[in-house]
Design a protein around this motif. Structure first.
Motif, PDB file in Angstrom:
ATOM      1  N   MET A  66      70.590  27.566  78.540  1.00 44.55           N
ATOM      2  CA  MET A  66      71.448  27.560  79.197  1.00 44.55           C
ATOM      3  C   MET A  66      71.027  27.782  80.671  1.00 44.55           C
ATOM      4  O   MET A  66      70.642  28.974  80.926  1.00 44.55           O
ATOM      5  N   LYS A  67      71.483  26.998  81.625  1.00 43.89           N
ATOM      6  CA  LYS A  67      70.900  26.959  83.004  1.00 43.89           C
ATOM      7  C   LYS A  67      72.176  26.886  84.187  1.00 43.89           C
ATOM      8  O   LYS A  67      72.118  27.424  85.157  1.00 43.89           O
ATOM      9  N   ASN A  68      73.274  26.174  83.447  1.00 43.01           N
ATOM     10  CA  ASN A  68      74.317  25.986  84.647  1.00 43.01           C
ATOM     11  C   ASN A  68      75.783  25.947  83.964  1.00 43.01           C
ATOM     12  O   ASN A  68      75.784  26.131  82.700  1.00 43.01           O
ATOM     13  N   LEU A  69      76.815  25.843  84.879  1.00 40.34           N
ATOM     14  CA  LEU A  69      78.184  25.659  84.291  1.00 40.34           C
ATOM     15  C   LEU A  69      78.494  24.717  83.416  1.00 40.34           C
ATOM     16  O   LEU A  69      79.009  24.908  82.233  1.00 40.34           O
ATOM     17  N   TYR A  70      77.643  23.586  83.521  1.00 42.40           N
ATOM     18  CA  TYR A  70      77.872  22.576  82.610  1.00 42.40           C
ATOM     19  C   TYR A  70      77.560  22.886  81.220  1.00 42.40           C
ATOM     20  O   TYR A  70      77.961  22.647  80.135  1.00 42.40           O
ATOM     21  N   ASP A  71      76.334  23.524  81.249  1.00 40.47           N
ATOM     22  CA  ASP A  71      75.915  24.206  79.676  1.00 40.47           C
ATOM     23  C   ASP A  71      76.798  25.121  79.083  1.00 40.47           C
ATOM     24  O   ASP A  71      76.884  25.135  77.922  1.00 40.47           O
ATOM     25  N   VAL A  72      77.437  25.859  79.790  1.00 36.87           N
ATOM     26  CA  VAL A  72      78.184  27.018  79.256  1.00 36.87           C
ATOM     27  C   VAL A  72      79.572  26.111  78.694  1.00 36.87           C
ATOM     28  O   VAL A  72      80.049  26.290  77.717  1.00 36.87           O
ATOM     29  N   MET A  73      79.982  25.071  79.314  1.00 33.19           N
ATOM     30  CA  MET A  73      81.037  23.982  79.120  1.00 33.19           C
ATOM     31  C   MET A  73      80.622  23.386  78.123  1.00 33.19           C
ATOM     32  O   MET A  73      81.519  23.459  76.951  1.00 33.19           O
ATOM     33  N   GLN A  74      79.423  22.997  77.513  1.00 35.96           N
ATOM     34  CA  GLN A  74      78.941  22.281  76.761  1.00 35.96           C
ATOM     35  C   GLN A  74      79.069  23.070  75.193  1.00 35.96           C
ATOM     36  O   GLN A  74      79.186  22.993  74.014  1.00 35.96           O
TER      37      GLN A  74
END
Length: 65
Positions: A1-9
């Motif tokens: 996990m590297k960014n907000l998109y990854d958290v959303m996924q």
């Protein structure tokens, strides 16, 4: 996990999609969902801490604007 998109996924993987048109509210709701997933032991401690770090970083960057 590297960014907000990854958290959303990560949240999406567990059936959670958050969009309220209020960015700071979205970040807060995402944080609550991450805490709940961790409490229920759906995600690891590493995923939990990384996700919280990303969300809090996003909030602090947004607050600087």
């Amino acid at each position: 996990m590297k960014n907000l998109y990854d958290v959303m996924q990560l949240l999406k993987r567990y059936g959670t999609v958050i969009y309220t048109a209020d960015y700071t509210a979205d970040l807060g709701l995402m944080e609550e969902e991450i805490k709940e997933l961790y409490r229920l032991q759906f995600i690891t401690a590493k995923e939990f801490s990384t996700a919280l770090l990303i969300l809090r970083h996003q909030r602090s960057e947004y607050d600087k604007k």
